[in-house]
Design a protein around this motif. Structure first.
Motif, mmCIF file in Angstrom:
data_model
loop_
_atom_site.group_PDB
_atom_site.id
_atom_site.type_symbol
_atom_site.label_atom_id
_atom_site.label_comp_id
_atom_site.label_asym_id
_atom_site.label_seq_id
_atom_site.Cartn_x
_atom_site.Cartn_y
_atom_site.Cartn_z
ATOM 1 N N CYS A 17 -1.844 12.544 4.254
ATOM 2 C CA CYS A 17 -1.946 12.606 2.790
ATOM 3 C C CYS A 17 -2.237 14.047 2.371
ATOM 4 O O CYS A 17 -3.262 14.619 2.791
ATOM 5 C CB CYS A 17 -3.063 11.700 2.295
ATOM 6 N N LEU A 31 -7.705 5.804 -1.277
ATOM 7 C CA LEU A 31 -6.466 5.446 -0.590
ATOM 8 C C LEU A 31 -6.655 5.463 0.924
ATOM 9 O O LEU A 31 -6.214 4.544 1.632
ATOM 10 C CB LEU A 31 -5.351 6.414 -0.994
ATOM 11 N N ALA A 34 -8.684 2.536 2.119
ATOM 12 C CA ALA A 34 -7.927 1.293 2.013
ATOM 13 C C ALA A 34 -6.843 1.187 3.076
ATOM 14 O O ALA A 34 -6.543 0.086 3.558
ATOM 15 C CB ALA A 34 -7.300 1.188 0.627
ATOM 16 N N MET A 35 -6.256 2.307 3.468
ATOM 17 C CA MET A 35 -5.146 2.292 4.422
ATOM 18 C C MET A 35 -5.603 2.444 5.872
ATOM 19 O O MET A 35 -4.795 2.359 6.789
ATOM 20 C CB MET A 35 -4.164 3.411 4.091
ATOM 21 N N PHE A 253 -4.192 7.377 -7.495
ATOM 22 C CA PHE A 253 -4.170 6.356 -6.441
ATOM 23 C C PHE A 253 -5.579 6.007 -5.981
ATOM 24 O O PHE A 253 -5.855 5.885 -4.793
ATOM 25 C CB PHE A 253 -3.267 6.783 -5.281
ATOM 26 N N SER A 256 -6.869 -0.073 -7.548
ATOM 27 C CA SER A 256 -6.338 -1.011 -6.558
ATOM 28 C C SER A 256 -4.852 -1.283 -6.760
ATOM 29 O O SER A 256 -4.105 -1.419 -5.782
ATOM 30 C CB SER A 256 -7.125 -2.322 -6.603
ATOM 31 N N GLN A 258 -2.619 0.744 -7.874
ATOM 32 C CA GLN A 258 -1.847 1.897 -7.393
ATOM 33 C C GLN A 258 -1.838 1.943 -5.861
ATOM 34 O O GLN A 258 -0.804 2.217 -5.244
ATOM 35 C CB GLN A 258 -2.420 3.185 -7.978
ATOM 36 N N ILE A 259 -2.987 1.676 -5.258
ATOM 37 C CA ILE A 259 -3.055 1.627 -3.799
ATOM 38 C C ILE A 259 -2.107 0.558 -3.265
ATOM 39 O O ILE A 259 -1.449 0.741 -2.222
ATOM 40 C CB ILE A 259 -4.500 1.370 -3.341
ATOM 41 N N ARG A 263 0.628 0.783 -0.252
ATOM 42 C CA ARG A 263 0.551 -0.131 0.896
ATOM 43 C C ARG A 263 1.856 -0.908 1.065
ATOM 44 O O ARG A 263 2.378 -1.020 2.189
ATOM 45 C CB ARG A 263 -0.618 -1.100 0.719
#
Length: 268
Positions: A17, A31, A34-35, A253, A256, A258-259, A263
């Motif tokens: 990123c 982000l 979450a990833m 981002f 949620s 946008q994330i 994803r």
């Protein structure tokens, strides 16, 4: 070049990123977290920003140097699978890298950026880029940073605090922005001829991309126009686009929904 990581370093799947012009890798705190269940997420501070070194010659602050640095980082990481999320300047880096022969990226997400940069954005950028700003305390500095990120979308005060506190540093009892003001030097040195040549080079890189690419445009963006997105999708069959509501340049981002866009693109 400093970088932060989330997730398991042994994960063969890496998500790289890369942030925008005056930002840093901490922008991806939400982000990346979450990833990190799917990827080893790596978020560098591009040279001249955050914890990375400043360049002795500011004329090297440009995409060719940044791409070279990313190639070195990728070689160090040696991922079996590499995906790339690039916001603004980070997207330009990803675009050029993905346009190279034998490039390493599997999927590319361009967050509110394309080969053509609108003049309205450049005019807004020049109102603050590289200008010395000094604050007597952290809260004043944070308020200033928050005003610069109003176009990123609708966020709570706590979300903005997490986003923008890393943008500040204390120096000699004063608070300043956490990047080298001289990153503006190459931009200030541009003229219409060099700017046109730069756009042509970016279109050439873009046209060479042969991997699945998603362009995410903030509906209120002043950098990436709908016409440019349409041209990108027309010129390259590997490219699709999505609009991010209630955001300009560039969607952060953090939210949620946008994330979820990222994803779905990277894991579907």
């Amino acid at each position: 070049m400093a970088y932060r990581t989330w997730g398991d370093p042994q994960n063969p799947k890496v998500l790289l990123c890369v942030h925008g012009l005056t930002r840093r890798g901490t922008d991806f705190y939400a982000l990346a977290q979450a990833m990190s269940d799917e990827y080893f997420v790596v978020c560098p501070d591009v040279v001249g920003r955050g914890d990375s070194d400043y360049l002795s010659d500011p004329m090297y602050y440009g995409v060719p140097q940044y791409v070279s640095d990313m190639v070195t980082l990728i070689a160090r990481l040696a991922p079996k699978q590499l995906d790339f999320f690039g916001t603004s300047m980070g997207g330009l880096i990803g675009m050029v890298l993905a346009g190279l022969e034998h490039q390493p990226i599997r999927r590319l997400l361009l967050n509110d950026v394309g080969p053509r940069i609108e003049f309205a954005f450049l005019s807004r950028l020049m109102t603050y880029l590289g200008k010395p700003v000094v604050f007597s305390n952290q809260e004043e500095a944070l308020q200033y940073a928050n005003t610069l990120t109003q176009t990123f979308g609708r966020h709570t005060p706590e979300q903005l605090r997490l986003l923008n506190l890393p943008q500040l540093m204390q120096r000699n009892q004063e608070w300043v922005m956490h990047y080298d003001p001289k990153i503006s030097v190459p931009l200030m040195a541009q003229n219409p001829m060099t700017a046109a040549a730069g756009e042509l080079a970016l279109w050439k890189s873009f046209d060479n991309i042969k991997i699945k690419t998603l362009v995410a445009r903030g509906v209120e963006s002043d950098l990436l126009s709908p016409a440019t997105v349409e041209e990108m999708c027309r010129r390259n069959p590997y490219v699709s686009a999505v609009e991010i509501p209630e955001a300009g340049h560039a969607p952060a981002f953090i939210l949620s929904e946008q994330i979820a866009v990222a994803r779905k693109f990277f894991t579907s």
